[in-house]
Design a protein around this motif. Structure first.
Motif, PDB file in Angstrom:
ATOM      1  N   GLY A 256     -55.537  63.839 106.380  1.00  0.00           N
ATOM      2  CA  GLY A 256     -55.087  64.640 105.033  1.00  0.00           C
ATOM      3  C   GLY A 256     -56.138  65.816 104.730  1.00  0.00           C
TER       4      GLY A 256
ATOM      5  N   GLU B  22     -54.333  61.269  96.651  1.00  0.00           N
ATOM      6  CA  GLU B  22     -55.183  60.025  97.260  1.00  0.00           C
ATOM      7  C   GLU B  22     -55.060  58.975  96.270  1.00  0.00           C
TER       8      GLU B  22
ATOM      9  N   GLY C 281     -60.764  58.202 103.478  1.00  0.00           N
ATOM     10  CA  GLY C 281     -59.729  57.156 104.072  1.00  0.00           C
ATOM     11  C   GLY C 281     -60.548  55.931 104.597  1.00  0.00           C
ATOM     12  N   ILE C 282     -60.197  55.403 105.633  1.00  0.00           N
ATOM     13  CA  ILE C 282     -60.921  54.369 106.475  1.00  0.00           C
ATOM     14  C   ILE C 282     -62.208  54.882 106.869  1.00  0.00           C
TER      15      ILE C 282
ATOM     16  N   CYS D  31     -66.646  52.913 107.889  1.00  0.00           N
ATOM     17  CA  CYS D  31     -66.962  52.614 109.300  1.00  0.00           C
ATOM     18  C   CYS D  31     -68.460  53.429 109.466  1.00  0.00           C
TER      19      CYS D  31
ATOM     20  N   MET E 198     -51.321  57.229  93.038  1.00  0.00           N
ATOM     21  CA  MET E 198     -50.580  56.543  94.184  1.00  0.00           C
ATOM     22  C   MET E 198     -49.137  57.270  94.245  1.00  0.00           C
TER      23      MET E 198
ATOM     24  N   ALA F  11     -49.789  61.538 105.398  1.00  0.00           N
ATOM     25  CA  ALA F  11     -50.928  61.337 106.041  1.00  0.00           C
ATOM     26  C   ALA F  11     -51.607  60.145 105.361  1.00  0.00           C
TER      27      ALA F  11
ATOM     28  N   GLU G 141     -53.584  46.925 108.283  1.00  0.00           N
ATOM     29  CA  GLU G 141     -53.732  45.821 109.632  1.00  0.00           C
ATOM     30  C   GLU G 141     -52.740  44.671 109.507  1.00  0.00           C
TER      31      GLU G 141
ATOM     32  N   ILE H 263     -61.459  47.590 116.019  1.00  0.00           N
ATOM     33  CA  ILE H 263     -62.102  47.238 114.614  1.00  0.00           C
ATOM     34  C   ILE H 263     -62.854  45.824 114.905  1.00  0.00           C
TER      35      ILE H 263
ATOM     36  N   ASN I 127     -52.644  58.349 111.749  1.00  0.00           N
ATOM     37  CA  ASN I 127     -52.223  56.961 111.862  1.00  0.00           C
ATOM     38  C   ASN I 127     -50.755  56.709 111.462  1.00  0.00           C
TER      39      ASN I 127
ATOM     40  N   HIS J  85     -54.017  55.810 116.355  1.00  0.00           N
ATOM     41  CA  HIS J  85     -54.794  56.569 117.256  1.00  0.00           C
ATOM     42  C   HIS J  85     -56.006  55.812 117.732  1.00  0.00           C
TER      43      HIS J  85
ATOM     44  N   VAL K  50     -56.629  62.438 115.567  1.00  0.00           N
ATOM     45  CA  VAL K  50     -56.240  62.811 114.388  1.00  0.00           C
ATOM     46  C   VAL K  50     -56.552  64.049 113.651  1.00  0.00           C
TER      47      VAL K  50
HETATM   48  C1  LIG Z   1     -60.032  49.074 109.300  1.00  0.00           C
HETATM   49  C2  LIG Z   1     -60.133  50.082 110.358  1.00  0.00           C
HETATM   50  C3  LIG Z   1     -61.252  50.643 110.911  1.00  0.00           C
HETATM   51  C4  LIG Z   1     -61.056  51.681 111.838  1.00  0.00           C
HETATM   52  N1  LIG Z   1     -62.500  52.086 112.534  1.00  0.00           N
HETATM   53  C5  LIG Z   1     -62.266  53.011 113.102  1.00  0.00           C
HETATM   54  C6  LIG Z   1     -63.276  53.461 113.873  1.00  0.00           C
HETATM   55  O1  LIG Z   1     -64.365  52.875 114.019  1.00  0.00           O
HETATM   56  N2  LIG Z   1     -63.371  54.477 114.889  1.00  0.00           N
HETATM   57  C7  LIG Z   1     -62.002  55.363 114.875  1.00  0.00           C
HETATM   58  O2  LIG Z   1     -61.980  56.369 115.713  1.00  0.00           O
HETATM   59  N3  LIG Z   1     -61.009  54.901 114.218  1.00  0.00           N
HETATM   60  C8  LIG Z   1     -60.780  53.923 113.585  1.00  0.00           C
HETATM   61  N4  LIG Z   1     -59.813  53.440 112.846  1.00  0.00           N
HETATM   62  C9  LIG Z   1     -58.645  54.100 113.348  1.00  0.00           C
HETATM   63  C10 LIG Z   1     -58.594  55.214 111.888  1.00  0.00           C
HETATM   64  O3  LIG Z   1     -57.869  54.578 111.119  1.00  0.00           O
HETATM   65  C11 LIG Z   1     -58.437  56.654 112.402  1.00  0.00           C
HETATM   66  O4  LIG Z   1     -59.436  57.005 113.100  1.00  0.00           O
HETATM   67  C12 LIG Z   1     -58.357  57.406 110.984  1.00  0.00           C
HETATM   68  O5  LIG Z   1     -59.227  57.003 109.811  1.00  0.00           O
HETATM   69  C13 LIG Z   1     -56.956  57.661 110.798  1.00  0.00           C
HETATM   70  O6  LIG Z   1     -57.091  58.641 109.865  1.00  0.00           O
HETATM   71  P1  LIG Z   1     -55.892  58.986 108.586  1.00  0.00           P
HETATM   72  O7  LIG Z   1     -56.190  59.895 107.754  1.00  0.00           O
HETATM   73  O8  LIG Z   1     -54.431  59.155 109.577  1.00  0.00           O
HETATM   74  O9  LIG Z   1     -55.562  57.483 108.107  1.00  0.00           O
HETATM   75  P2  LIG Z   1     -56.690  56.776 106.837  1.00  0.00           P
HETATM   76  O10 LIG Z   1     -58.210  56.923 107.217  1.00  0.00           O
HETATM   77  O11 LIG Z   1     -56.221  55.258 106.842  1.00  0.00           O
HETATM   78  O12 LIG Z   1     -56.405  57.478 105.475  1.00  0.00           O
HETATM   79  C14 LIG Z   1     -55.207  57.400 104.870  1.00  0.00           C
HETATM   80  C15 LIG Z   1     -55.362  57.705 103.358  1.00  0.00           C
HETATM   81  O13 LIG Z   1     -53.874  57.773 103.076  1.00  0.00           O
HETATM   82  C16 LIG Z   1     -54.177  56.983 101.576  1.00  0.00           C
HETATM   83  N5  LIG Z   1     -52.818  56.669 100.961  1.00  0.00           N
HETATM   84  C17 LIG Z   1     -51.988  55.974 101.692  1.00  0.00           C
HETATM   85  N6  LIG Z   1     -50.923  55.512 101.027  1.00  0.00           N
HETATM   86  C18 LIG Z   1     -50.868  56.384 100.010  1.00  0.00           C
HETATM   87  C19 LIG Z   1     -50.177  56.730  98.725  1.00  0.00           C
HETATM   88  N7  LIG Z   1     -48.860  56.026  98.559  1.00  0.00           N
HETATM   89  N8  LIG Z   1     -50.554  57.500  97.699  1.00  0.00           N
HETATM   90  C20 LIG Z   1     -51.666  58.011  98.029  1.00  0.00           C
HETATM   91  N9  LIG Z   1     -52.682  57.934  98.778  1.00  0.00           N
HETATM   92  C21 LIG Z   1     -52.241  57.076  99.862  1.00  0.00           C
HETATM   93  C22 LIG Z   1     -55.062  56.083 101.833  1.00  0.00           C
HETATM   94  O14 LIG Z   1     -55.560  55.487 100.589  1.00  0.00           O
HETATM   95  C23 LIG Z   1     -56.250  56.552 102.757  1.00  0.00           C
HETATM   96  O15 LIG Z   1     -57.224  57.258 102.001  1.00  0.00           O
HETATM   97  C24 LIG Z   1     -60.065  52.542 112.105  1.00  0.00           C
HETATM   98  C25 LIG Z   1     -58.839  52.083 111.273  1.00  0.00           C
HETATM   99  C26 LIG Z   1     -58.714  50.960 110.370  1.00  0.00           C
HETATM  100  C27 LIG Z   1     -57.568  50.471 109.515  1.00  0.00           C
END
Ligand SMILES: Cc1cc2nc3c(=O)[nH]c(=O)nc-3n(C[C@H](O)[C@H](O)[C@H](O)COP(=O)(O)OP(=O)(O)OC[C@H]3O[C@@H](n4cnc5c(N)ncnc54)[C@H](O)[C@@H]3O)c2cc1C
Length: 424
Positions: free
Chosen positions: A15, A34, A41-42, A46, A85, A115, A120, A165, A295, A300, A306
């Motif tokens: 995002g 958010e 996010g995640i 980390c 949310m 996004a 898990e 993870i 994701n 990814h 990403v």
């Molecule tokens: C526990 C965990 C550990 C990880 N560790 C690693 C690592 O060490 N190295 C690595 O490269 N990758 C890691 N990953 C993979 C990691 O998820 C991606 O690299 C990256 O964070 C994905 O980015 P994203 O923005 O797609 O998702 P995210 O980081 O998951 O962000 C998604 C965001 O969307 C928000 N959201 C979801 N639904 C809603 C809604 N309905 N309304 C408002 N907001 C919402 C969430 O709160 C979150 O902030 C890990 C993933 C997980 C689940």
């Protein structure tokens, strides 16, 4: 009702990168929604390094990587709604969200980028028998407890699943003084990045037991141990190999599921293999003006990819907002032999964002050497030799616009195991 040009749901790395890129592309009215109290996010949990090698050519921790993007939001004039949310989205891009201050909000967007990341898989998804004692966590929950809340979930740990993870948490628990007895993996190969197997297990002497799983969990109030067994080639436990391992904690690192409940409300087409929406060359779902990245689209291995994908989705959204969509020749993309999926699922050649298009894919099994070929109805377009292919490590390849334009009917990607080592 609020009116916005572009609303981005989720303030994780996908995002954040999408919002900044959209602003750079000239989209004026960008809002991130958010649900958490902070952005990132995640990545915020980390705290290990290894992020940003591709994007920044530096080794950053997760929070550092996220902060690089968060710091730029104000200057880019991007509006952020935290603690909010999103609960519903309609195909005509109306978004309903809730927060404790304003109650229910209704936002009409001209374009939307999904996004929302992933979640898990839990014990329920695996159906492991036994009681429901305390001490069973997903690896990500344990990561949050240790790295953000400051709690130590246990002292003697068994980890089921060798996803990244789980591997990272094996090292984290060891550094915090716990004993990680082993990591069990049902497949005959690890499901994490090779660098994580080496740096998180081998460097700390933690055994990885391939072709093994947990068949029972012991303990009523708290986990007292697990029974583990070897599995046969059909992944069925071989009961004669059953063995008790005492532990007070079981961590599950058994896969991530894209968080697509909202996406389904748009009626967009889905890919059963990625469990995310189908997208075209600009990351647009089959619901016009709704884009997806990160994701939520497909899981990814590296956050750098990403970020790159999110920038693409943002450029796609900017193109959609600027131009009236004219006719565009669509070529479908097919994942053939040896591949679980290929993304994007279709390419509209006239609306390509660059002279090159990047394709992301995952193999169905590990291969020492493999030939990746891309074919269309009028023959092979490109081949490339690859070494050490693993389902856990994403493959990506670029095709030139001229190569795609020459193709007829479809683009079919095929990955075949090879003995030869010649590179083309
Ligand atoms: C526990 C965990 C550990 C990880 N560790 C690693 C690592 O060490 N190295 C690595 O490269 N990758 C890691 N990953 C993979 C990691 O998820 C991606 O690299 C990256 O964070 C994905 O980015 P994203 O923005 O797609 O998702 P995210 O980081 O998951 O962000 C998604 C965001 O969307 C928000 N959201 C979801 N639904 C809603 C809604 N309905 N309304 C408002 N907001 C919402 C969430 O709160 C979150 O902030 C890990 C993933 C997980 C689940």
């Amino acid at each position: 009702m609020l009116y916005k040009d572009l609303v981005i749901i989720g303030g994780g790395p996908a995002g954040l990168a999408a919002a900044l890129e959209a602003a750079e592309q000239g989209v004026k009215d960008v809002m991130i929604v958010e649900r958490d109290s902070g952005l990132g996010g995640i990545l915020q949990q980390c705290i290990h390094n290894g992020f940003g090698l591709h994007v920044f050519k530096e080794e950053l921790t997760g929070p550092e990587y996220a902060q690089r993007f968060i710091d730029r939001l104000d200057n880019a004039g991007i509006e952020v709604l935290l603690d909010t949310m999103v609960i519903e989205i309609t195909p005509d891009k109306r978004i309903f969200a809730v927060n404790s201050e304003k109650g229910v909000l209704e936002i009409q967007a001209k374009a939307v980028i999904l996004a929302m990341g992933c979640r898990e898989r839990t014990r329920g998804a695996l159906n492991i028998p036994g009681f429901r004692p305390a001490g069973i966590f997903t690896a990500g929950t344990a990561q949050r407890y240790v790295n953000i809340e400051g709690y130590m979930p246990g002292k003697e740990v068994v980890i089921l699943g060798s996803g990244d993870i789980g591997l990272i948490m094996a090292r984290r628990f060891t550094l915090e003084g716990a004993r990680v007895k082993c990591v069990l993996e049902i497949m005959p190969y690890s499901n994490g990045l090779t660098r994580n197997v080496v740096q998180c297990l081998e460097d700390y002497g933690i055994p990885l037991r391939l072709s093994h799983t947990v068949i029972d969990i012991h303990g009523k109030k708290r986990v007292e141990g697990v029974t583990v067994a070897k599995v046969d080639e059909n992944l069925k436990p071989i009961l004669s190999t059953a063995e008790f391992i005492s532990c007070d904690t079981l961590l599950l690192s058994v896969g991530l599921i894209p968080e697509n409940e909202l996406t389904k409300m748009t009626g967009a087409d889905f890919d059963a293999n990625t469990q995310g929406p189908m997208v075209n060359q600009r990351m647009e779902t089959s619901c016009e003006g709704i884009f997806a990245c990160g994701n939520v689209l497909h899981v990814h291995d590296l956050v750098d990819f990403v970020t790159m994908e999110a920038k693409f989705a943002a450029r796609g959204a900017a193109q959609y907002l600027k131009e009236k969509d004219g006719p565009c020749r669509k070529m479908s993309v097919i994942a053939g032999e040896g591949l679980r999926y290929v993304l994007p699922h279709a390419v509209g050649v006239e609306k390509m964002l660059d002279e090159k298009q990047n394709f992301f894919m995952r193999s169905i099994k590990p291969m020492k050497k493999a030939r990746l070929s891309i074919q269309s109805e009028n023959g092979t377009i490109k081949t490339r030799m690859l070494s050490y292919v693993k389902p856990s490590e994403m493959i990506n390849i670029e095709l030139n616009k001229s190569e795609i334009s020459k193709a007829a009917g479809h683009l079919k990607f095929i990955l075949q195991e090879e003995g030869a080592s010649d590179e083309r």
